[in-house]
Design an enzyme around this catalytic site. Structure first.
Site, short mmCIF file in Angstrom:
data_model
loop_
_atom_site.label_atom_id
_atom_site.label_comp_id
_atom_site.label_asym_id
_atom_site.label_seq_id
_atom_site.Cartn_x
_atom_site.Cartn_y
_atom_site.Cartn_z
N TRP A 5 -12.92 -0.38 7.81
CA TRP A 5 -14.34 -0.71 8.00
C TRP A 5 -14.62 -2.21 7.89
CZ3 TRP A 5 -15.07 3.39 3.75
CH2 TRP A 5 -14.65 2.89 2.50
N ASP A 6 -13.62 -3.01 7.61
CA ASP A 6 -13.85 -4.45 7.56
C ASP A 6 -13.06 -5.18 8.65
OD1 ASP A 6 -15.63 -4.44 5.36
OD2 ASP A 6 -13.94 -4.14 4.00
N ARG A 7 -11.77 -5.40 8.38
CA ARG A 7 -10.96 -6.13 9.36
C ARG A 7 -10.89 -5.39 10.69
NH1 ARG A 7 -6.42 -7.46 4.85
NH2 ARG A 7 -7.28 -5.57 3.93
N ASN A 48 0.81 -1.21 0.00
CA ASN A 48 0.00 0.00 0.00
C ASN A 48 0.84 1.27 0.00
OD1 ASN A 48 -3.03 0.12 0.12
ND2 ASN A 48 -2.66 -1.68 1.39
N ASP A 98 -9.11 0.55 4.88
CA ASP A 98 -10.10 1.60 5.06
C ASP A 98 -10.64 1.65 6.48
OD1 ASP A 98 -10.15 2.69 2.42
OD2 ASP A 98 -11.06 0.79 1.78
N CYS A 120 -6.87 -1.23 9.29
CA CYS A 120 -6.52 -2.10 8.17
C CYS A 120 -6.29 -1.14 7.01
CB CYS A 120 -7.62 -3.10 7.90
SG CYS A 120 -9.28 -2.42 7.91
N ASN A 122 -7.59 -10.12 2.80
CA ASN A 122 -8.53 -9.10 2.32
C ASN A 122 -9.88 -9.70 1.90
OD1 ASN A 122 -8.39 -10.09 -0.31
ND2 ASN A 122 -6.63 -8.80 -0.80
#
Lengths: 538, 550
Positions: free
Chosen positions: A322-324, A230, A320, A318, A255
């Site tokens: 909003w997930d992990r 990244n 963004d 992570c 991911n």
């Protein structure tokens, strides 16, 4: 395997309805919005088959006499199950018998203010910032954010600018016992050399808000390689040289694309018709699913160790955030705080860490026709972590497996407005509160169905911190989720249901006794239960 | 021989013991003829009393003069002893090795054990063939109890009394015996009261390569069929294995000679393969460093769960033939002492509610395993840590218990006993102070070893109210139905109670169990209270009523 029955199929604007020809005229209703795929295997001499696969992994197999009907129904269902705008979703037409006032009250059923004050926030070190009023700094965050008091507006805005999509570090959970905090954010826009004094000050402020500790952890839930990659895109992770007193830790949760493929494989495993044991175990290994579940749980365990044992605050992110990040924070919360192991507590946790913090429900669970690459079973993995924990700690959770499965269904079904859209702002713009109903009070009213009979608020497992074992052999295939057909077969005798029946009877007996005279003296054997039954919701 | 000769060093001080879930203990290690004892001489620590016969294997390690002995037990536990002094350590190790591999049965602990409890109900006399036959007689008069094997010459592995069709005389039995492996002629295993169908078991027919036949054998099994009915022969081996057996004089029933029977082949593996499977499984369970992929791949490679599935499937098939198809069944494999017994006993668990009670299960083990001649001593001589040349050990009985556990998991309210009972039977089959599982057959244990006179029966201990209490399933509600387990891999689990027992604490699961017991006991207490109140009220009302009427 279930027996086949003959009946009539109806399509309404919202449901596929099957009415059996038998005397009982049993009905099966399947919400269009719950339909994941509709397959039409080749026509056979006995008729045209149609297979409806639902997002909650239920599978319905139909055999229609006319091929033309079959083609028409498939086409209609494809159209009906994949609306392309929010207005077509079932929640906007779903009209339970509830008046306007009640609906408004229902939307206030969970109160995140109250939740933070339960944690002791605001305090002399943490407060609400108005910075995100009207979603000015971050349109995917809630409008109310809790940050260190010492972080000035300039630091907040500056930090937001240095974070992917403006998702700056804010408080997710405050652990009263140690004053350590779990904060969350997205990745910093550090690239190979960029830095932001404000962001560095923000982390410093978070660390200082835990006066007892001299450092803090930054938990990057991605595999380190992904995080490094990244950097080339101007993102990445914190440079330990620029941030004072942080310890960077990578967890290695994969991911959303990896997870999507993995779930597809585990679903196929659950779906297999009479596989050999070798096929099944190979499929389980090959799917990688349990490995991913373990990674998520390990993330939670790491955070808990930091917060509860070392008394050190943690910033989780992570890409963004909003997930992990949502997974790691909420798993840690379940381990840390017994409240989140109650029926109401789990609702609050989902409302806080997932709904309010902009987990992209509509994208992830494909509420609308959209980019299939956005779809991923992120919250499924959280629910499964909770289920795996329930298997290890049978007395620690107020709710049962059915509750988790019901939540999973509601997240996909779009019957209620709670999980529509991808952020708080989107839901406000859609006027979700005025146009749809909230699922929480509905679940709460039916909570008797979701009670785990072994739960007792004063049991040692229900109190304090859960320290699960995460050795691979502790993880099981979640039959209830992925093999609905087997679920029916093997739950012919549910100890949980029969215990609930016994407890219900005990309660009636208690009532009869107290009507006559006094409740029996508490014996050693009965003492615990006695206290317990009084906690039972009526 | 004196045990003292084998004990080179009877006692060492300053030994440190490490074992699962318990704090490290330092104390004195003592070796007796039958036990390894470690005592700290402090009141608050638990002593270790380990039967030598429970020791499966040992390993020695040395760091300087500090020796370490890793003791691997047949119940799968692994303990570690740190022993100061190289000589002491070597002496202890060789003594343990000698004492744990004694060849002579009569030197085993059960012959020396004196119970600390009063034997109220002697387990040796609880389950006799005569008793079982009385039950059968009350249902049907088509069978008789034959004494043809009274001196164990017709079939050395059968009991002295066997149940056979009434119309078949002892002569015919003898001839059929000559045609069956090990003399194991077809005998009654189970009578299904609901429809009068039966399950029989035998050894393989000795057809050999030239297709020998035996009219008496045919007559014997045909006598179990109703007029015009067909029966099923379940051969637990694959057709390929059964074919190969012909070369060694064995074989299977030829259609032409048994026209009333349909033969079905299944694929339950032979003992050496099962033993290998157990070793691999336990190795996988004990390796804490496994990644998820490695764990799942080792679990698969061990094949243990496949064996569980295959055995259960075959048992379901037998039960289905009897209950659903209304046909009689003959089960056999090669010897008829291993896979055959797994199938016949599991089919009875499925079909017969009585087998799901504690007493009924004991009777089943006694009937279908001990008296039916399962060679316990050979099969349980070594467990999962055996590393020597495999002889005839195999976890046949453990697999049976695992399958019972799977059914128990699926029907948690239909069994009077709990998991703990099954684990206890596993432990005692491998090492015990009781004589129940000694010997390889009724002939050997009852007659040669005189077990019933010289040792205590496991059942004498198990059936004491104090002990029984621990084995009772609080959820039990008698279920008179046939119970059909699911054999889908998704529904079969690894038996953690045995295989992960020493690797992960069961504290939280135990607490859940206690909680369940509490809920049920509290309910019973309330019920008693309410009932007595209701009685009092009723009484008061009857006493009061004359006073109220003017």
């Amino acid at each position: 395997m279930e027996k086949s029955v003959v009946g009539t199929l109806y399509l309404s604007s919202t449901h596929t309805i099957f009415v059996e020809n038998s005397d009982a005229r049993r009905e099966t209703w399947v919400l269009h919005s719950l339909v994941g795929s509709i397959e039409r295997p080749p026509t056979t001499p006995s008729g045209s088959p149609l297979v409806i696969r639902c997002k909650n992994f239920q599978v319905y197999q139909l055999l229609l006499p006319q091929e033309k009907d079959c083609v028409d129904i498939q086409a209609s269902l494809i159209r009906l199950s994949r609306p392309d705008r929010y207005g077509e979703l079932f929640c906007f037409s779903f009209q339970p018998n509830v008046d306007k006032e009640e609906r408004e009250k229902a939307w206030g059923f969970l109160d995140l203010h109250a939740e933070f004050s339960r944690m002791g926030i605001p305090s002399n070190l943490w407060h609400i910032t108005p910075a995100n009023h009207e979603y000015r700094v971050c349109d995917t965050y809630p409008s109310e954010l809790f940050v260190p008091k010492s972080a000035s507006p300039a630091v907040i805005v500056g930090s937001a600018k240095f974070r992917s999509r403006g998702r700056l570090p804010v408080l997710s959970y405050f652990h009263r016992d140690t004053s350590a905090a779990v904060c969350r954010s997205s990745q910093p826009l550090s690239g190979f050399s960029a830095r932001s004094l404000e962001d560095e000050q923000m982390l410093q402020a978070i660390m200082k808000s835990n006066p007892a500790s001299e450092y803090m952890y930054v938990v990057d839930t991605r595999p380190k390689l992904n995080a490094m990659a990244n950097r080339a895109a101007g993102k990445g992770y914190e440079n330990e040289d620029h941030y004072t007193n942080i310890k960077l830790h990578f967890i290695g949760i994969e991911n959303i694309h990896v997870m999507r493929n993995s779930q597809q494989k585990i679903t196929d495993v659950g779906d297999m018709r009479s596989p050999s044991m070798g096929d099944f175990l190979w499929g389980l290994e090959n799917s990688g699913w349990l490995k991913h579940i373990k990674a998520v749980l390990d993330a939670g365990v790491f955070i808990v160790k930091a917060v509860a044992e070392e008394g050190v605050s943690v910033l989780v992110h992570c890409s963004d955030g909003w997930d992990r990040t949502a997974q790691a924070c909420s798993v840690a919360s379940v381990l840390l705080d017994p409240f989140y192991r109650t029926i109401r507590g789990l609702m609050v946790l989902i409302e806080k860490d997932w709904v309010s913090f902009g987990h992209k429900f509509s994208h992830r669970y494909s509420h609308l026709e959209g980019d299939p690459k956005e779809v991923s079973p992120v919250i499924d993995q959280f629910l499964e972590c909770v289920w795996q924990l329930m298997e290890q700690f049978p007395c620690a959770f107020e709710f049962n497996e059915r509750f988790l499965l019901q939540l999973h269904t509601h997240i996909h079904s779009c019957q209620y407005g709670n999980f529509i859209g991808n952020s708080q702002k989107e839901r406000r713009d859609l006027r979700i509160n005025e146009r749809t109903h909230s699922v929480w009070p509905h679940l709460w009213e039916n909570r008797a169905e979701y009670i785990n009979p072994l739960y007792r608020a004063d049991h040692s497992q229900s109190k304090g911190i859960l320290r699960p074992v995460t050795t691979p052999y502790c993880f099981k295939f979640w039959k209830g989720m992925y093999s609905p057909a087997e679920r029916g077969v093997a739950l012919r005798q549910s100890p949980s249901d029969s215990l609930n029946a016994v407890r219900e009877e005990s309660q009636q007996l208690e009532e009869e006794l107290s009507a006559h005279q006094e409740v029996p003296r508490e014996t050693d054997a009965g003492q615990g239960i006695h206290a317990h039954t009084r906690h039972m919701p009526t | 021989m004196e045990f003292a000769e084998l004990i080179k060093t009877p006692r060492v001080d300053g030994v440190v013991l490490h074992r699962p879930f318990l704090p490290t203990v330092e104390g004195t290690l003592c070796l007796t003829g039958h036990h390894l004892i470690l005592s700290s001489r402090q009141d608050n620590t638990e002593e270790l009393w380990l039967l030598h016969s429970n020791i499966d294997a040992i390993e020695k390690r040395f760091i300087g003069s500090l020796g370490t002995i890793i003791v691997k037990c047949k119940d799968l536990r692994i303990i570690q002893l740190d022993i100061p002094g190289m000589e002491e350590c070597l002496n202890i190790a060789s003594s343990i090795e000698a004492l744990s591999t004694l060849d002579s049965v009569s030197l085993m602990y059960p012959f020396f054990y004196r119970p600390m409890f009063e034997v109220i109900e002697d387990g040796w006399h609880l389950f006799s063939p005569e008793e079982a036959f009385k039950d059968l007689e009350s249902m049907t008069d088509e069978w008789r109890l034959s004494e043809v094997n009274k001196d164990f010459t017709v079939c050395p592995s059968y009991p002295s009394l066997v149940t056979v069709p009434k119309d078949i005389d002892d002569d015919t039995l003898c001839k059929a015996a000559a045609f069956r492996h090990g003399g194991r002629f077809p005998v009654l295993s189970y009578y299904h009261k609901k429809n009068g169908m039966v399950m029989m078991r035998a050894g393989q027919p000795l057809t050999g390569t030239n297709g020998r036949r035996c009219k008496e054998d045919e007559k014997l099994i045909n006598a179990t069929l109703r007029a015009g009915k067909r029966g099923y022969i379940i051969d637990t081996r694959t057709i390929a294995v059964a074919q190969q057996a012909k070369a060694r004089g064995g074989g299977f029933e030829q259609e032409a000679n048994y026209p009333q029977w349909r033969r079905i082949h299944k694929a339950i593996e032979r003992s050496n393969i099962l033993q290998e499977s157990l070793i691999k499984l336990v190795e996988a369970c004990n390796d804490q460093s496994n990644s998820m992929d490695r764990w799942l791949s080792k679990l698969e490679a061990s094949n243990w769960q496949s064996h569980v599935k295959e055995i259960l499937t075959t048992a379901c098939l037998a039960a289905q033939c009897i209950d659903r198809s209304g046909a009689s069944v003959l089960v056999h494999g090669t010897e008829g002492t291993d896979s055959t017994l797994q199938v016949t006993s599991l089919a009875q668990i499925i079909l017969e509610p009585a087998c799901r009670t504690i007493r009924g299960f004991q009777a089943l083990v006694e009937r279908e395993w001990l008296q039916a001649g399962h060679p316990f001593q050979q099969r349980c001589a070594q467990s999962a840590y055996s590393n020597g040349k495999p002889r005839s050990e195999a976890p046949v009985f453990l697999l049976f218990l695992d399958c019972v556990w799977q059914i128990l998991r699926q029907f948690p309210c239909s069994f009077q006993f709990n998991e703990h009972f099954l684990i206890t039977l596993f432990e005692h089959a491998y090492a015990s102070q009781f004589g129940t599982f000694l010997g390889n057959s009724a002939a050997e244990s009852r007659v040669k070893l005189k077990l019933s006179r010289k040792t205590v029966s496991l059942w004498s201990w198990v059936n004491r109210p104090q002990e029984l209490e621990r084995f009772v399933n609080p959820l039990y509600e008698p279920n008179s139905l046939v119970i059909w387990p699911s054999v889908a891999p998704q529904s079969l689990l690894l038996w953690e109670g045995v295989f992960l027992r020493w690797n992960r604490s069961t504290k939280f699961l135990d607490e859940a169990y206690e909680e369940m017991v509490h809920i049920i006991e509290y309910n019973k207490e309330l019920q008693n209270k309410v009932n007595s109140l209701r009685r009092q009220l009723a009484q008061l009302e009857t006493e009061d009523s004359p006073l109220q009427t003017p």
